[in-house]
Motif scaffolding. Structure first.
Motif, PDB file in Angstrom:
ATOM      1  N   ILE A   1       0.872  -1.171   0.000  1.00  0.00           N
ATOM      2  CA  ILE A   1       0.000   0.000   0.000  1.00  0.00           C
ATOM      3  C   ILE A   1       0.910   1.222   0.000  1.00  0.00           C
ATOM      4  O   ILE A   1       1.682   1.436   0.936  1.00  0.00           O
ATOM      5  N   LEU A   2       0.845   2.003  -1.059  1.00  0.00           N
ATOM      6  CA  LEU A   2       1.698   3.175  -1.196  1.00  0.00           C
ATOM      7  C   LEU A   2       0.874   4.443  -1.022  1.00  0.00           C
ATOM      8  O   LEU A   2      -0.280   4.517  -1.464  1.00  0.00           O
ATOM      9  N   ASN A   3       1.464   5.415  -0.388  1.00  0.00           N
ATOM     10  CA  ASN A   3       0.845   6.739  -0.290  1.00  0.00           C
ATOM     11  C   ASN A   3       1.419   7.609  -1.405  1.00  0.00           C
ATOM     12  O   ASN A   3       2.555   8.077  -1.328  1.00  0.00           O
TER      13      ASN A   3
ATOM     14  N   ARG B   1      -2.773   0.487  -3.914  1.00  0.00           N
ATOM     15  CA  ARG B   1      -2.319  -0.892  -3.688  1.00  0.00           C
ATOM     16  C   ARG B   1      -1.671  -1.419  -4.964  1.00  0.00           C
ATOM     17  O   ARG B   1      -2.283  -1.391  -6.031  1.00  0.00           O
TER      18      ARG B   1
ATOM     19  N   ASP C   1      -1.091  12.024  -1.991  1.00  0.00           N
ATOM     20  CA  ASP C   1      -2.216  12.138  -1.049  1.00  0.00           C
ATOM     21  C   ASP C   1      -3.311  11.100  -1.277  1.00  0.00           C
ATOM     22  O   ASP C   1      -4.476  11.316  -0.933  1.00  0.00           O
ATOM     23  N   LYS C   2      -2.951   9.989  -1.853  1.00  0.00           N
ATOM     24  CA  LYS C   2      -3.917   8.906  -1.991  1.00  0.00           C
ATOM     25  C   LYS C   2      -3.204   7.582  -1.773  1.00  0.00           C
ATOM     26  O   LYS C   2      -1.999   7.457  -1.988  1.00  0.00           O
ATOM     27  N   LYS C   3      -3.971   6.591  -1.332  1.00  0.00           N
ATOM     28  CA  LYS C   3      -3.408   5.266  -1.094  1.00  0.00           C
ATOM     29  C   LYS C   3      -3.632   4.393  -2.322  1.00  0.00           C
ATOM     30  O   LYS C   3      -4.728   4.352  -2.874  1.00  0.00           O
TER      31      LYS C   3
END
Length: 292
Positions: free
Chosen positions: A144-146, A153, A149-151
């Motif tokens: 899960i990467l940020n 997968r 400003d959004k996550k």
């Protein structure tokens, strides 16, 4: 779809200077501006073409891509344009351009199908890196990467190699003018392992066995990334010799069911604190050897 020659629309030559292009645009925009031609659809359409042409030719990078497309007919009659990252643009304060931006909801079909398709307005790419263990590289993994400003997968397939670059389309910076987002590039770094060394799809390890197994042969358990396996040590094997275990290496990336091999280097150790009986048996073997 009809090709639009922006040079002809602005009534300039392909080798025109930026100042010549700007001068011609001002003249034509003033002539065909809707405020000067009320209830004249033809003039308004002409004004849109002029503004669209200037949007491209006033920007050096966009103009370069248009020239590539214009010259790219070659013998095929097809247009082409190489992908490019977005270029910075600014609003032009010249007469008419703001009207075009505010009053028209979209560019022409030609503009959309060729310029946006060729990524002239694509957003910037976003790059980053992650680290995974060799075992995660073997089985595959998820992260899960940020990002911006959004996550997000991402899935890492089995067999991924160290420093391999993953491309996740349209997860980079937003495009401009309706262009598509840039792409996300993730460099995967596979950490070194304490037991296994990797070379491509093959794995290498070593095992220490006692001298008695070396002399007489026997079975030993070998650790792999997917559980222990039992292998047979040939009698009298040389110190440092490698045994191949087929199909116990790394998965072949992108090819389900295919694996490299595992190579096991055989080493031995001398047992400590041997019992008197063991020592006597070794002596007997030594004496028998002398008599031969």
């Amino acid at each position: 779809m009809q090709f639009k020659d922006y040079y002809k629309i602005l009534e300039v030559e392909p080798n025109a200077t930026a100042e010549q292009i700007k001068k011609s645009y001002r003249r034509l925009a003033m002539t065909y501006h809707p405020d000067r031609n009320p209830n004249n659809p033809e003039a308004e359409e002409k004004f849109k073409d002029i503004s669209e042409a200037y949007e491209v030719l006033q920007n050096a990078e966009k103009r370069k891509k248009f020239d590539m497309m214009r010259d790219g007919k070659n013998n095929t009659g097809e247009f082409y344009a190489k992908n490019t990252r977005k270029t910075d643009t600014k609003d032009d304060d010249d007469f008419g351009f703001d009207y075009f931006k505010k009053k028209t909801s979209q560019y022409s079909d030609f503009f959309n199908n060729f310029f946006r398709k060729s990524d002239l307005f694509k957003g910037d790419d976003f790059t980053g890196s992650i680290s995974i263990s060799l075992k995660e590289a073997y089985f595959g993994s998820n992260r899960i990467l940020n990002i911006l400003d959004k996550k997000l997968r991402i899935t890492i397939k089995p067999g991924i190699k160290d420093e391999q670059l993953l491309k996740i389309p349209e997860q980079g910076y937003p495009g401009i003018g309706g262009g598509r987002n840039g792409d996300l590039y993730v460099r995967v770094k596979v950490e070194k392992d304490n037991i296994f060394t990797r070379r491509g799809d093959e794995l290498f390890t070593e095992v220490f066995v006692d001298i008695f197994t070396i002399l007489l042969g026997g079975d030993v358990l070998i650790a792999t990334l997917n559980g222990d396996v039992r292998i047979t040590i040939p009698k009298g094997i040389e110190y440092g010799k490698q045994l191949r275990i087929r199909g116990k290496g790394m998965p072949v990336y992108g090819t389900e069911g295919m694996f490299g091999d595992l190579f096991v280097k055989i080493k031995y150790y001398m047992p400590k604190n041997m019992s008197p009986e063991q020592i006597d048996l070794i002596k007997q073997a030594q004496e028998i050897g002398k008599k031969k």
